[in-house]
Scaffold this motif. Structure first.
Motif, PDB file in Angstrom:
ATOM      1  N   ASP A 185      20.670  50.405 -27.127  1.00 20.78           N
ATOM      2  CA  ASP A 185      20.667  50.834 -28.537  1.00 20.78           C
ATOM      3  C   ASP A 185      19.266  50.803 -29.151  1.00 20.78           C
ATOM      4  O   ASP A 185      19.124  50.902 -30.376  1.00 20.78           O
ATOM      5  CB  ASP A 185      21.584  49.954 -29.411  1.00 20.78           C
ATOM      6  N   GLN A 210      17.479  51.648 -35.373  1.00 21.73           N
ATOM      7  CA  GLN A 210      17.635  50.376 -36.060  1.00 21.73           C
ATOM      8  C   GLN A 210      19.045  49.823 -35.856  1.00 21.73           C
ATOM      9  O   GLN A 210      19.970  50.534 -35.445  1.00 21.73           O
ATOM     10  CB  GLN A 210      17.357  50.558 -37.550  1.00 21.73           C
ATOM     11  N   ALA A 211      19.240  48.538 -36.161  1.00 26.60           N
ATOM     12  CA  ALA A 211      20.537  47.888 -35.949  1.00 26.60           C
ATOM     13  C   ALA A 211      21.648  48.537 -36.759  1.00 26.60           C
ATOM     14  O   ALA A 211      22.819  48.538 -36.353  1.00 26.60           O
ATOM     15  CB  ALA A 211      20.430  46.403 -36.300  1.00 26.60           C
TER      16      ALA A 211
END
Length: 324
Positions: A185, A210-211
C-alpha cells in the motif's frame, strides 16, 4: 534498431541471474476471437475472465472459451478481496461489482453529478478500497469532468467501503490508464497513456499512497518513459515487487506515430523503473496481463483479441485468492 537491440538484450538475464520468464516456456495462445481483448483476471475454479467483443468472456479450466456476461461492455477486470468481480464499463461510464451469486451492483456512475469519461482499469488496496482510472479514447465532445479552468480531467478515483468516491489524481497526468497499488500500500502506479495525441505522454508514474488512501501529488516520480512509442497500458506485480507492463506496438498507426520500433510486449521493470526483461507479443495492441495458475506462475496476456500465456519463475501477486 537501438531500441530493438535493447529489448532483445533484456529478454535474456545477465550471466548468473535467475531468468524472469521460464526459459522452457514459450508464448502460448490460449483463446482467440476477441476473447483476449482486455482485462484478464484468473479465478482458481472458474478459469480466466477477459473483456472482448463487448462481453465478459471466460476460458474454462478445460480450455473452452465462452461468454460469461453478454454485452457487458467492460474493460479492466479484477477480483476484489472477497472474490467478487470488479469491472470497469466504459460504454456505460461506470464501475460495477458482480457478486458470487451473479448479482451486478453499480458502485459508481458519476462524480459530483458528472458522468465519468470511460472507466478503464481497476486496482484495490489492502483495505479493499477500489481505485480506477478514467481516460477518454475516441470522441471527446461529451466529456463532463472539467477542472476550474475548463480543462478535461482524465484521472484516478477511489471508492471507499462506504461507497464514498474521491478523486485522488487529476491533471497530474494526461490520460490515466493502467493502475496498480503496490503490495504494501505504499505506492500507486499510474500508466499515463496518451497515445492518440502526437507528443502525448507515454509514461509510467509512481505516487506515494497515504494511509487514508489519498495521494500526495508532490511525490510524483517518473518510472519509465516509452518516448514516441505506444505507452503503457495495464500492469501487474510479482511477489518480488517487479512490474509487468503491457506496452509497445508492432506496426505504427498512423505511420510514424506512435513509433513502432518500441515493440509490443510485456516490459518487466523493477520498482525504480529499470528494464529487467521483455517478452514480445505478436498481435497489436497488447493491453494487459494477470497472473494465475495454481502456483501463480502463469502470466496471462491480452493482445489483439488473443489471450496468451507464458510461464514465469516467480509467483505473481494476486489480490484474490489469498496466497496459501
Amino acid at each position: 534498431m537501438r531500441t530493438l537491440f535493447l529489448l532483445l538484450l533484456f529478454a535474456f538475464p545477465a550471466f548468473g541471474e535467475e531468468p524472469i520468464f521460464d526459459p522452457t516456456s514459450k508464448l502460448k495462445v490460449e483463446a482467440e476471437g476477441e476473447a483476449g481483448g482486455e482485462g484478464p483476471a484468473w479465478h482458481p475454479t472458474l478459469g480466466v475472465f477477459s473483456s472482448g467483443r463487448g462481453h465478459i468472456n471466460r476460458l474454462t479450466p478445460e480450455g473452452k472459451s465462452e461468454v460469461f456476461r453478454k454485452d457487458a461492455g467492460t474493460n479492466g477486470l479484477l477480483w476484489d478481496r472477497d472474490g467478487r468481480l470488479l469491472a470497469c464499463e466504459p460504454k456505460l461510464r461506470r464501475v460495477t461489482r458482480t457478486d458470487t451469486d451473479g448479482k451486478v451492483t453499480v458502485l459508481t456512475d458519476n462524480f459530483g453529478g458528472k458522468k465519468y469519461n470511460q472507466p478503464n482499469d481497476v486496482t484495490v488496496d489492502s483495505k479493499n478500497r477500489i481505485y480506477f482510472s478514467d481516460p477518454r479514447y475516441g470522441p471527446r465532445d461529451d466529456m463532463q469532468l472539467l477542472d476550474a479552468a475548463g480543462k478535461t480531467i482524465e484521472g484516478v478515483y477511489r471508492i471507499d467501503a462506504d461507497g464514498k468516491v474521491s478523486r485522488v489524481i487529476g491533471r497530474e497526468v494526461e490520460r490515466a490508464n493502467g493502475v496498480l497499488v503496490s503490495a504494501d500500500d505504499k505506492y500507486l502506479y499510474v500508466a499515463d497513456n496518451n497515445n492518440d495525441t502526437v507528443g502525448g505522454a507515454r509514461k509510467l508514474w509512481r505516487f506515494d499512497l497515504q494511509a487514508d488512501g489519498s495521494v500526495d501529488p508532490k511525490t510524483q516520480k517518473l518510472i519509465y518513459d516509452w518516448g514516441k512509442g505506444r505507452g503503457p497500458d495495464g500492469l501487474k506485480q510479482d511477489a518480488q515487487g517487479r512490474l509487468y507492463v503491457a506496452a509497445g506496438l508492432n506496426k505504427s498507426n498512423p505511420p510514424g506515430e506512435p513509433d513502432a520500433t518500441v515493440k509490443a510486449g510485456i516490459y518487466v521493470l523493477n520498482g525504480d523503473g529499470k528494464l529487467l526483461a521483455f517478452v514480445a507479443v505478436p498481435r497489436d495492441e497488447v493491453t494487459n496481463c494477470a497472473f494465475g495458475g495454481d502456483d501463480r506462475k502463469t502470466l496471462y496476456i491480452t493482445g489483439g483479441g488473443t489471450l496468451y500465456s507464458i510461464r514465469t519463475t516467480t509467483p505473481g501477486r494476486l489480490v484474490w485468492p489469498p496466497a496459501k
